[in-house]
Design a protein around this motif. Sequence first.
Motif, PDB file in Angstrom:
ATOM      1  N   MET A   1       0.847  -1.175   0.000  1.00  0.00           N
ATOM      2  CA  MET A   1       0.000   0.000   0.000  1.00  0.00           C
ATOM      3  C   MET A   1       0.892   1.238   0.000  1.00  0.00           C
ATOM      4  O   MET A   1       1.866   1.310   0.727  1.00  0.00           O
ATOM      5  CB  MET A   1      -0.911  -0.019   1.231  1.00  0.00           C
ATOM      6  CG  MET A   1      -1.807   1.186   1.331  1.00  0.00           C
ATOM      7  SD  MET A   1      -2.905   1.157   2.756  1.00  0.00           S
ATOM      8  CE  MET A   1      -4.062  -0.085   2.244  1.00  0.00           C
ATOM      9  N   SER A   2       0.545   2.193  -0.798  1.00  0.00           N
ATOM     10  CA  SER A   2       1.308   3.426  -0.908  1.00  0.00           C
ATOM     11  C   SER A   2       0.625   4.529  -0.095  1.00  0.00           C
ATOM     12  O   SER A   2      -0.593   4.676  -0.142  1.00  0.00           O
ATOM     13  CB  SER A   2       1.400   3.825  -2.378  1.00  0.00           C
ATOM     14  OG  SER A   2       2.088   5.031  -2.501  1.00  0.00           O
ATOM     15  N   PHE A   3       1.420   5.297   0.640  1.00  0.00           N
ATOM     16  CA  PHE A   3       0.890   6.392   1.455  1.00  0.00           C
ATOM     17  C   PHE A   3       1.420   7.710   0.926  1.00  0.00           C
ATOM     18  O   PHE A   3       2.528   7.776   0.391  1.00  0.00           O
ATOM     19  CB  PHE A   3       1.336   6.241   2.915  1.00  0.00           C
ATOM     20  CG  PHE A   3       0.878   4.971   3.563  1.00  0.00           C
ATOM     21  CD1 PHE A   3      -0.455   4.779   3.888  1.00  0.00           C
ATOM     22  CD2 PHE A   3       1.777   3.961   3.857  1.00  0.00           C
ATOM     23  CE1 PHE A   3      -0.879   3.612   4.492  1.00  0.00           C
ATOM     24  CE2 PHE A   3       1.368   2.793   4.459  1.00  0.00           C
ATOM     25  CZ  PHE A   3       0.032   2.612   4.778  1.00  0.00           C
ATOM     26  N   ASN A   4       0.645   8.764   1.125  1.00  0.00           N
ATOM     27  CA  ASN A   4       1.154  10.083   0.757  1.00  0.00           C
ATOM     28  C   ASN A   4       2.227  10.490   1.763  1.00  0.00           C
ATOM     29  O   ASN A   4       2.403   9.862   2.807  1.00  0.00           O
ATOM     30  CB  ASN A   4       0.022  11.111   0.647  1.00  0.00           C
ATOM     31  CG  ASN A   4      -0.661  11.418   1.964  1.00  0.00           C
ATOM     32  OD1 ASN A   4      -0.013  11.542   2.994  1.00  0.00           O
ATOM     33  ND2 ASN A   4      -1.971  11.544   1.940  1.00  0.00           N
ATOM     34  N   HIS A   5       2.954  11.531   1.442  1.00  0.00           N
ATOM     35  CA  HIS A   5       4.092  11.983   2.254  1.00  0.00           C
ATOM     36  C   HIS A   5       3.669  12.320   3.682  1.00  0.00           C
ATOM     37  O   HIS A   5       4.350  11.946   4.646  1.00  0.00           O
ATOM     38  CB  HIS A   5       4.750  13.189   1.572  1.00  0.00           C
ATOM     39  CG  HIS A   5       5.948  13.709   2.282  1.00  0.00           C
ATOM     40  ND1 HIS A   5       7.113  12.985   2.399  1.00  0.00           N
ATOM     41  CD2 HIS A   5       6.160  14.879   2.922  1.00  0.00           C
ATOM     42  CE1 HIS A   5       7.998  13.696   3.088  1.00  0.00           C
ATOM     43  NE2 HIS A   5       7.443  14.844   3.416  1.00  0.00           N
ATOM     44  N   LEU A   6       2.541  12.989   3.829  1.00  0.00           N
ATOM     45  CA  LEU A   6       2.048  13.392   5.148  1.00  0.00           C
ATOM     46  C   LEU A   6       1.762  12.168   6.021  1.00  0.00           C
ATOM     47  O   LEU A   6       2.162  12.106   7.186  1.00  0.00           O
ATOM     48  CB  LEU A   6       0.780  14.246   4.990  1.00  0.00           C
ATOM     49  CG  LEU A   6       0.179  14.866   6.228  1.00  0.00           C
ATOM     50  CD1 LEU A   6       1.133  15.888   6.830  1.00  0.00           C
ATOM     51  CD2 LEU A   6      -1.142  15.541   5.871  1.00  0.00           C
ATOM     52  N   THR A   7       1.115  11.170   5.440  1.00  0.00           N
ATOM     53  CA  THR A   7       0.792   9.953   6.177  1.00  0.00           C
ATOM     54  C   THR A   7       2.056   9.176   6.516  1.00  0.00           C
ATOM     55  O   THR A   7       2.219   8.707   7.654  1.00  0.00           O
ATOM     56  CB  THR A   7      -0.184   9.067   5.383  1.00  0.00           C
ATOM     57  OG1 THR A   7      -1.365   9.823   5.085  1.00  0.00           O
ATOM     58  CG2 THR A   7      -0.572   7.827   6.162  1.00  0.00           C
ATOM     59  N   SER A   8       2.948   9.039   5.564  1.00  0.00           N
ATOM     60  CA  SER A   8       4.202   8.316   5.809  1.00  0.00           C
ATOM     61  C   SER A   8       4.997   8.962   6.935  1.00  0.00           C
ATOM     62  O   SER A   8       5.533   8.264   7.809  1.00  0.00           O
ATOM     63  CB  SER A   8       5.058   8.274   4.544  1.00  0.00           C
ATOM     64  OG  SER A   8       4.444   7.504   3.564  1.00  0.00           O
ATOM     65  N   ASP A   9       5.080  10.283   6.918  1.00  0.00           N
ATOM     66  CA  ASP A   9       5.806  10.993   7.976  1.00  0.00           C
ATOM     67  C   ASP A   9       5.142  10.779   9.334  1.00  0.00           C
ATOM     68  O   ASP A   9       5.824  10.569  10.338  1.00  0.00           O
ATOM     69  CB  ASP A   9       5.873  12.493   7.681  1.00  0.00           C
ATOM     70  CG  ASP A   9       6.873  12.842   6.601  1.00  0.00           C
ATOM     71  OD1 ASP A   9       7.642  11.961   6.177  1.00  0.00           O
ATOM     72  OD2 ASP A   9       6.869  14.017   6.176  1.00  0.00           O
ATOM     73  N   CYS A  10       3.813  10.823   9.359  1.00  0.00           N
ATOM     74  CA  CYS A  10       3.095  10.657  10.620  1.00  0.00           C
ATOM     75  C   CYS A  10       3.311   9.255  11.169  1.00  0.00           C
ATOM     76  O   CYS A  10       3.563   9.085  12.367  1.00  0.00           O
ATOM     77  CB  CYS A  10       1.608  10.962  10.437  1.00  0.00           C
ATOM     78  SG  CYS A  10       0.727  11.110  12.013  1.00  0.00           S
TER      79      CYS A  10
END
Length: 109
Positions: free
Chosen positions: A1-10
């Motif tokens: 699953m791929s996450f956006n940058h904001l989600t990945s950082d969180c």
Amino acid sequence: MSFNHLTSDCIEHCLACSQICYSTAVNHCLEAGGRHVAPGHFTLMLNCAKVCETCATLQMSNSSFSFHMCSLCAEICEACAEDCANIGDMADCVTACTKCAESCREMAS
């Protein structure tokens, strides 16, 4: 699953905060004693570690509850950072909690 940058950082900040709070509680606070093991402080650190872990898990599973959890996580991280700063000698925990709280606030908004 791929996450956006904001989600990945969180997710990254939540997992780091969980690890640092738990490790600091069991490796530093228990050894330091005194105010470090006061029930309110020690419990807050363990609660922070667990809520950060849960927050990351909900985000990784793309849960519809993750935004609510991020708001709660931010609140607990802010309280933990403040408590650790007041006790002192816990800069890593303060930094991790602050970063996680900021990231979670951004996710919750």
